[in-house]
Each structure stands twice: as C-alpha cells, then as structure tokens.
Enzyme design. Sequence first.
Site, PDB file in Angstrom:
ATOM      1  N   ASP A  30       0.930  -1.286   0.020  1.00  0.00           N
ATOM      2  CA  ASP A  30       0.203   0.080   0.127  1.00  0.00           C
ATOM      3  C   ASP A  30       0.843   1.109  -0.163  1.00  0.00           C
ATOM      4  O   ASP A  30       1.790   1.417   1.163  1.00  0.00           O
ATOM      5  CB  ASP A  30      -0.796   0.058   1.083  1.00  0.00           C
ATOM      6  CG  ASP A  30      -1.833   1.220   1.338  1.00  0.00           C
ATOM      7  OD1 ASP A  30      -1.732   2.182   0.429  1.00  0.00           O
ATOM      8  OD2 ASP A  30      -2.765   1.130   2.191  1.00  0.00           O
ATOM      9  N   ASN A  88       5.021   9.732  -0.381  1.00  0.00           N
ATOM     10  CA  ASN A  88       5.908   8.432  -0.445  1.00  0.00           C
ATOM     11  C   ASN A  88       6.342   8.411  -1.895  1.00  0.00           C
ATOM     12  O   ASN A  88       7.577   8.036  -1.961  1.00  0.00           O
ATOM     13  CB  ASN A  88       5.152   7.185   0.076  1.00  0.00           C
ATOM     14  CG  ASN A  88       4.844   7.417   1.546  1.00  0.00           C
ATOM     15  OD1 ASN A  88       5.382   8.155   2.044  1.00  0.00           O
ATOM     16  ND2 ASN A  88       3.984   6.469   1.804  1.00  0.00           N
ATOM     17  N   TYR A 104     -12.347  12.262  -4.174  1.00  0.00           N
ATOM     18  CA  TYR A 104     -11.481  11.884  -5.298  1.00  0.00           C
ATOM     19  C   TYR A 104     -10.908  13.237  -6.012  1.00  0.00           C
ATOM     20  O   TYR A 104      -9.580  13.432  -6.409  1.00  0.00           O
ATOM     21  CB  TYR A 104     -12.076  11.137  -6.582  1.00  0.00           C
ATOM     22  CG  TYR A 104     -11.465  10.890  -7.578  1.00  0.00           C
ATOM     23  CD1 TYR A 104     -10.203   9.931  -7.663  1.00  0.00           C
ATOM     24  CD2 TYR A 104     -11.657  11.195  -9.024  1.00  0.00           C
ATOM     25  CE1 TYR A 104      -9.315   9.590  -8.648  1.00  0.00           C
ATOM     26  CE2 TYR A 104     -10.712  10.993 -10.146  1.00  0.00           C
ATOM     27  CZ  TYR A 104      -9.569   9.924 -10.148  1.00  0.00           C
ATOM     28  OH  TYR A 104      -8.859   9.657 -10.947  1.00  0.00           O
ATOM     29  N   THR A 132     -10.298   8.147 -20.034  1.00  0.00           N
ATOM     30  CA  THR A 132      -9.706   6.960 -20.662  1.00  0.00           C
ATOM     31  C   THR A 132     -10.467   5.454 -20.569  1.00  0.00           C
ATOM     32  O   THR A 132     -11.157   5.435 -19.784  1.00  0.00           O
ATOM     33  CB  THR A 132      -8.370   6.534 -20.086  1.00  0.00           C
ATOM     34  OG1 THR A 132      -7.572   7.787 -20.343  1.00  0.00           O
ATOM     35  CG2 THR A 132      -7.312   5.371 -20.591  1.00  0.00           C
TER      36      THR A 132
END
Length: 320
Positions: free
Chosen positions: A65, A108, A154, A184
Amino acid sequence: MSTVISRKWEHAVVTGGAGFVGSHLCAALLDAGAAVTCVDDLSTGRPENIAPLLERPGFTLVRADVVEELPVERPPDLVLHFASPASPADYLRLPLHTMETGSLGTRNALRLAQDAEARFVLASTSEVYGDPQQNPQDERYWGHVNPVGPRSVYDEAKRFGEALTTAYAETHGTNTCIVRLFNTYGPRMRGHDGRAVPTFVRQALAGEPLTVTGDGLQTRSLCYVDDTVAGVLAAAGHGMRGPVNIGNPGEITMLALARLVVALAGSRSEIRYIDRPVDDPAVRCPDITLARDKLGWEPLVGVEEGLRRTIDWFRAEARR
C-alpha cells in the site's frame, strides 16, 4: 501496442500498476526495454491485468500500500504515480483510502523519486476541473469543484496531489510532471466500476437496458487507452512540469454514446433513463493545444474503433 517513447528508461516504478491504465503502462515500458516494478495493494487493481507480465524479464510485482510504504530495492529513474481508486464505485466505497493515497501515497512516491533523482509523473485527472464553467478546459482553468460533495474525496485528493507535486518541485527541485487524464477507456476495464463505457458495454452484451443518467445530454471526451499511454510517456520523456491535458478533444453526449455502443455491439438493448448523480459534470472536453505543441502528441484512435476493440475484449472475457 506500439508506443513511441521519447526517452530510454532503465527502471520504472509504476504505482497502481495492476490497475486499468497502470497495467498498460507497465506493458508499454517493458516493450521499450525498461525494467518495471509494479507496486499495487490490489484493492482496486486486478491480478489478471498483470498476469501476462509476470513471466516477462524485468518485471517485478511488489504488493504494498503506497500509503504505508514503497519497498523498492533498486533505485528507479522514472516513477509513475498512478495508484488511486479512480472509478465512482471505488472512491465512493473507499473514501478515506482515496484521500490517503492522494496525499500520503503521493508524498511517498515523491520521496522515492527525490531520493533516486528520478523523473516523477503524477497521474492527475480532468476531475480537478469539477463541473466546469469553461468548455473546453485548458490547463490555466482553475476549476469549479464542490469540496464537500460525494465526488470530493477523489477530486480534492488529486488537487492536493498536484499541489504537493508542485511544492516538491519548487522546494527540492524534484523533476516532476503532472498529467491530467480525461476519460480513458479500453480493454481491462471492469464492467461494474461505474464508468459509462464499461457499464454500457456490459449492459449491451447482456441484452440489458442501457442506464443513461439524467437526459443523457451531458458530454464526455473519450480517449482510448493506447493513446493515453503514449501521451503519458511523451510527457515523461519531455521534461515538462505541466500540468498537461491528455485526452481526446472529441465530445460526445452520453445518450449518443449509449446508442453507439448498442449499434457496435449488435445489441437490441433499449435505453433506460435514471437519476443523474450529484455533482455530475455537464461537460468534459480537453483543450490539448499544449500537448500538441510541446509533445507532438494527439490521440490517433477514433471513438468507433476504440469502442469496437473494447467491445471485442469484453465479449472475449465473457466467453472465459
């Protein structure tokens, strides 16, 4: 698939590499001779998407994750951050994970790129424009977004990701790029992910009514996945910071799309109108002048050809 890559990469890390677009990116990079590390927790990505890649030289799957860690042993020269729930069915089911992936996960991935002195590409989205009051949307448009609506987890995760990416570039000199992807579609989409193309194709092949929301006059612009991948890799190789729109400027109403899918699938399905989701954008169309001028990129696959390929793939999957 033949994808022109303007730079030779030695080792690319693709977060979310088992997802729809991510898996196509992994394949294109392998085809171009790069080693690829796919990092995915498989919360929305599918093992089937990367199953053909597992035996290919240079491909490594790391199940992790990105919010927690990015355990990549070999330093990359390219980091493509595509990890995120992207369909309404996923981000409405995983709201906190969506926001954490866009914030902590982006941090990260940026740290990995910074430490390795690698090129970093953030997969942003046309959703940063919200329900736009400008059409088509160019990269200078700031958007019209509801920060507390059902889609906000989102939209705002991606907007935050763009801000964080920009801050890393300005503060640390990280070699970053932001690509904003528009609608897409293509093989490897999930039939129940809530997006229009896979929903319509699944319903048409099953002989079910196609569920068009509202009056069906809201528009989208559909970019076939091969074209999207080519645009992303062109931006990665160019050195531009962006943001840059990657999408197809051809606009189509949802009602016209439903009717086209029915015709191309040879289906007898009827149209059924249902309530339109909250904050559903009325229009969505990219201005791709920047991508054309700076990258020499534009989509090559027309909507009918792209839909035929997608329908054929869904039909083959149903036989399996």
